[in-house]
Enzyme design. Structure first.
Site, mmCIF file in Angstrom:
data_model
loop_
_atom_site.group_PDB
_atom_site.id
_atom_site.type_symbol
_atom_site.label_atom_id
_atom_site.label_comp_id
_atom_site.label_asym_id
_atom_site.label_seq_id
_atom_site.Cartn_x
_atom_site.Cartn_y
_atom_site.Cartn_z
ATOM 1 C CG HIS A 84 59.349 135.738 66.270
ATOM 2 N ND1 HIS A 84 59.325 134.860 67.552
ATOM 3 C CD2 HIS A 84 58.358 136.630 66.553
ATOM 4 C CE1 HIS A 84 58.361 135.333 68.181
ATOM 5 N NE2 HIS A 84 57.764 136.277 67.771
ATOM 6 C CG ASN A 157 55.426 134.496 71.849
ATOM 7 O OD1 ASN A 157 56.006 134.182 70.791
ATOM 8 N ND2 ASN A 157 54.862 135.807 72.065
ATOM 9 C CE1 TYR A 371 51.185 136.213 63.074
ATOM 10 C CE2 TYR A 371 52.953 134.804 62.640
ATOM 11 C CZ TYR A 371 52.346 135.662 63.578
ATOM 12 O OH TYR A 371 52.662 136.024 64.834
HETATM 13 FE FE1 HDD Z 1 54.088 137.149 65.190
HETATM 14 C C1 HDD Z 1 56.480 135.789 63.691
HETATM 15 C C2 HDD Z 1 54.321 134.569 67.812
HETATM 16 C C3 HDD Z 1 51.665 138.530 67.552
HETATM 17 C C4 HDD Z 1 53.411 139.159 63.071
HETATM 18 N N1 HDD Z 1 55.222 135.522 65.927
HETATM 19 C C5 HDD Z 1 56.109 134.910 64.791
HETATM 20 C C6 HDD Z 1 56.740 133.938 65.369
HETATM 21 C C7 HDD Z 1 56.191 133.852 66.509
HETATM 22 C C8 HDD Z 1 55.156 134.633 66.821
HETATM 23 C C9 HDD Z 1 56.464 132.484 67.436
HETATM 24 C C10 HDD Z 1 57.998 133.247 64.819
HETATM 25 C C11 HDD Z 1 57.402 132.211 63.566
HETATM 26 C C12 HDD Z 1 58.710 131.446 63.034
HETATM 27 O O1 HDD Z 1 59.290 130.736 63.963
HETATM 28 O O2 HDD Z 1 58.689 131.591 61.878
HETATM 29 N N2 HDD Z 1 53.347 136.829 67.451
HETATM 30 C C13 HDD Z 1 53.322 135.676 68.029
HETATM 31 C C14 HDD Z 1 52.579 135.785 69.310
HETATM 32 C C15 HDD Z 1 51.722 136.631 69.026
HETATM 33 C C16 HDD Z 1 52.254 137.360 67.936
HETATM 34 C C17 HDD Z 1 52.525 134.503 70.324
HETATM 35 C C18 HDD Z 1 50.560 137.161 69.956
HETATM 36 C C19 HDD Z 1 49.842 136.478 70.527
HETATM 37 N N3 HDD Z 1 52.828 138.821 65.091
HETATM 38 C C20 HDD Z 1 51.858 139.126 66.384
HETATM 39 C C21 HDD Z 1 51.210 140.062 65.764
HETATM 40 C C22 HDD Z 1 51.473 140.313 64.568
HETATM 41 C C23 HDD Z 1 52.533 139.463 64.412
HETATM 42 C C24 HDD Z 1 50.056 140.933 66.156
HETATM 43 C C25 HDD Z 1 51.088 141.509 63.134
HETATM 44 C C26 HDD Z 1 50.135 142.045 63.154
HETATM 45 N N4 HDD Z 1 54.829 137.575 63.654
HETATM 46 C C27 HDD Z 1 54.281 138.405 62.903
HETATM 47 C C28 HDD Z 1 54.940 138.425 61.402
HETATM 48 C C29 HDD Z 1 56.049 137.292 61.661
HETATM 49 C C30 HDD Z 1 56.061 136.751 63.063
HETATM 50 C C31 HDD Z 1 55.744 139.383 61.028
HETATM 51 C C32 HDD Z 1 57.489 137.526 61.321
HETATM 52 C C33 HDD Z 1 58.109 136.526 60.484
HETATM 53 C C34 HDD Z 1 56.814 135.607 60.180
HETATM 54 O O3 HDD Z 1 55.687 136.288 60.763
HETATM 55 O O4 HDD Z 1 56.821 134.546 59.613
HETATM 56 O O5 HDD Z 1 54.261 138.106 60.488
#
Ligand code: HDD
Length: 704
Positions: A84, A157, A371
């Site tokens: 993202h 999402n 997160y």
């Molecule tokens: Fe995630 C970012 C949505 C599963 C780990 N995720 C991130 C963002 C969104 C989502 C919208 C952007 C947030 C922003 O605008 O800063 N992610 C989802 C949805 C998931 C999902 C709807 C499943 C239902 N994500 C998911 C899993 C993991 C992560 C299973 C890790 C185990 N996601 C992350 C992250 C991020 C992220 C690496 C990257 C940057 C951040 O968090 O702030 O932690």
């Protein structure tokens, strides 16, 4: 210009909103120019030349202004989000329209009419920060609600299910979709071997894959897409009783997507298509709006539902549990500074206020670690909550202290708890107001085991496909065929198709044929029994399209001598519809209409191709049409609009352009000649349907 810090001799002004760029900000009015200073506040006399011996001599180490400026510049970047990375945010508010006080003590859901400040960040998933907006990808829909009992981050999402069931697979899934580690390509796309290799070996992903291969993954704008928090959460009342909930955001303008060929061309014409759209809508006062809906259900429903409500690869059809609308989200303010707000905003799924709680969904439980962890990497300190965009807007009192960039520290002697300093000893627990988890009773052996109830990977994938209109089903087939045609290994292509056979035989046969592949045997299924679920209308975009052309954009191609009356009628009809329009012309200086009026253009033809508009009108003089007929960009304007099934309105004089573009004999009911005001009204009304889909069979034969 906005200068940070104090202007000598002038009182500093507070930023208008604590969630904004924050800190002391000083607006400098025109003519009232502040003196440039160093970051330490020393006035600068010369910002053009380094300090050196003589005009041509060596630079001096002593030049603190130079060193500070370059030092700061060298450290401007922070790591982009691991997923993202490309996103765009805006401020707004959530307003409660239907109280949920009967099922939750969450403060935000108590008082109808009350507004809670919000910040929303939309994003693509796979691409880097500088990638283009119209990648075929999931869109992030992350909402931060600054409630009076703490921040609530609903990190969702635009698709209600996810690729994987267990967070332990997230790094593998993300590695597979991102560029291959040796060559670092392809960027921002899933059409490559690694992604489809992983998918074909991970059948739980197939439901989500159907969504990603549908037009949901190429939305027309953030304003026209739904949002989903995906997981099952819990709501808790004051007695600690719980009910399950799934959260939905429904766009007021309803759903709309582009078509694939259009998406590819938009990426070239305007890589910022989605962010520009959001910025323009908000700054013009056309505030994007979504309704918040909840699906509420109890343990008894969860027990009897055909799928496990803890499985994030499954949804609950709206026909089974209707979506109850309880509020609205309005985005009404763009950011003051992209980095301070959109880049530094830190969403954490673990941020829930009292009255909202997690379920045992294994993906959600894993996210609650990831997160928080990632924000420390990105923002560099556990004090990221001190950054204005992340700081709660309710009172805070705790004993966390120190660390890099600490802006807030406990005042006074006591920085521990319990203490015996009385009132001076700082905050205390509140067993009544405080956050409490649902007192779930859990038993069982310590195991690494996927529950049997998660094993049906195909039924809901099939339900999604059969819920689409024929044109949307065709797009899914086309998209899978396109993506797999970029996969070099034939065995991977075949493995994907072997799964499709469990989802829909017609889809499998269409894709196999499109790939020139003999139909493979069906894949071995974890659970071979497939429930034939009824179609659900809520899953189709076309069935949930707009009722008007509001918020959409006309592209009006004009030349000198264009009929002024027709142009005026079109503008009047567009404005009545709350639509927007841009004038496209051979020169950016604009055109002179038939009544002698000069009109500036917003786009020169090759900078304003028809892919940037929802419908187009071509109003030219006969000479103008001849001129345009000789211009490849003008011919593309009409051939693309035609190929993308757009409604086209045209003045009779413009026919020479269509003839030269090879369309004169193909013009169909979606191409409407405009002579009178009534014709114009008819054209604008026809545009409510957004596309003239009947044309598609002609311009894009089935992938098979
Ligand atoms: Fe995630 C970012 C949505 C599963 C780990 N995720 C991130 C963002 C969104 C989502 C919208 C952007 C947030 C922003 O605008 O800063 N992610 C989802 C949805 C998931 C999902 C709807 C499943 C239902 N994500 C998911 C899993 C993991 C992560 C299973 C890790 C185990 N996601 C992350 C992250 C991020 C992220 C690496 C990257 C940057 C951040 O968090 O702030 O932690």
């Amino acid at each position: 210009m906005t200068i940070k810090g104090k202007k000598p001799g002038a009182a500093p002004k507070k930023a208008p909103d604590a969630a904004g760029a924050g800190g002391e900000t000083h607006q400098v009015a025109g003519g009232d120019v502040a003196t440039l200073t160093t970051a330490q506040g020393a006035p600068v006399a010369d910002d053009q030349n380094t300090l050196r011996y003589g005009a041509r001599g060596p630079a001096l180490m002593e030049d603190f202004h130079f060193r500070e400026k370059i030092f700061h510049f060298d450290h401007e970047r922070i790591p982009e989000r691991v997923v993202h990375a490309r996103g765009y945010g805006a401020h707004g508010y959530f307003e409660l329209t239907d109280s949920l006080a009967d099922v939750t003590r969450a403060d935000i859901f108590q008082r109808v009419g009350e507004r809670t400040p919000a910040f929303v960040r939309f994003s693509t998933v796979a691409g880097a920060k500088g990638s283009f907006d119209l990648a075929r990808d999931v869109r992030g829909f992350a909402v931060k609600l600054y409630t009076q009992e703490g921040n609530w981050d609903l990190v969702g999402n635009n698709i209600p299910v996810f690729f994987i069931q267990d967070a332990i697979k997230f790094p593998d899934m993300v590695h597979a979709v991102k560029p291959a580690p040796d060559r670092d390509f392809p960027q921002a796309q899933s059409a490559h071997d690694n992604f489809w290799d992983f998918i074909s070996l991970t059948p739980e992903s197939l439901h989500m894959i159907m969504w990603v291969m549908s037009d949901r993954a190429i939305p027309r704008s953030f304003r026209f897409m739904e949002g989903f928090a995906v997981h099952t959460f819990r709501l808790l009342d004051a007695q600690g009783r719980s009910i399950f909930v799934k959260f939905h955001w429904k766009p007021k303008l309803r759903l709309q997507s582009v078509v694939w060929n259009e998406a590819v061309k938009i990426n070239g014409a305007d890589p910022d298509f989605h962010r520009r759209d959001l910025w323009n809508a908000i700054t013009s006062g056309d505030f994007p709006e979504w309704e918040l809906g909840v699906q509420l259900f109890d343990e008894a429903f969860a027990e009897k539902f055909a799928f496990d409500v803890l499985d994030p690869t499954k949804l609950i059809p709206e026909e089974d549990v209707p979506v109850r609308i309880v509020g609205r989200l309005v985005l009404n303010r763009v950011v003051d500074n992209f980095f301070a707000e959109t880049e530094q905003v830190a969403f954490c799924t673990q941020n829930v206020p009292p009255g909202i709680d997690f379920s045992n969904d294994p993906l959600l439980q894993g996210r609650n670690f990831s997160y928080l962890d990632t924000q420390i990497k990105r923002l560099g300190s556990p004090n990221f909550t001190h950054i204005p965009i992340n700081a709660p807007k309710c009172p805070m009192a705790h004993f966390q202290q120190d660390g890099h960039m600490a802006m807030r520290n406990p005042i006074g002697r006591a920085n521990y708890e319990p203490n015996s300093w009385g009132e001076a000893g700082g905050p205390r627990e509140d067993p009544v107001r405080g956050f409490r988890s649902f007192a779930a009773e859990e038993t069982g052996p310590k195991v690494r085991l996927r529950p049997e109830s998660f094993a049906d990977h195909y039924s809901q994938a099939r339900q999604f496909v059969i819920s689409q209109t024929p044109i949307e089903q065709k797009h899914i087939g086309d998209a899978i065929t396109f993506e797999l045609s970029k996969v070099e290994r034939a065995d991977i292509r075949a493995r994907v198709v072997s799964h499709l056979r469990h989802i829909d035989e017609h889809l499998a046969a269409t894709v196999a044929d499109g790939l020139g592949l003999p139909l493979p045997e069906p894949a071995k299924a974890a659970r071979p029994v497939i429930a034939d679920l009824p179609p659900s209308n809520a899953l189709s975009i076309v069935r949930n399209g707009p009722h008007s052309f509001a918020g959409r954009k006309f592209g009006i191609l004009l030349t000198d001598g264009a009929d002024a009356g027709l142009f005026d009628a079109l503008v009047t009809a567009a404005e009545k519809e709350k639509a927007i329009y841009e004038i496209v012309a051979p020169k950016i200086g604009g055109v002179t209409l038939s009544d002698g009026r000069a009109l500036p253009a917003q786009q020169k033809i090759d900078g304003g191709p028809s892919v940037l508009f929802d419908a187009v009108a071509v109003i030219t003089s006969a000479d103008g049409a001849t001129l345009l007929a000789g211009d490849a960009a003008a011919r593309d304007f009409v051939t693309d609009a035609f190929a993308h099934c757009k409604f086209i309105g045209y003045a009779a004089e413009a026919i020479a352009l269509f003839a030269k573009a090879g369309l004169a004999d193909d013009l169909d009911d979606g191409c409407m000649v405009l002579k009178t005001d009534a014709d114009v009204d008819g054209f604008v009304t026809a545009c409510h349907a957004l596309r003239f889909w009947d044309r598609e069979a002609k311009v894009a034969p089935d992938a098979g």
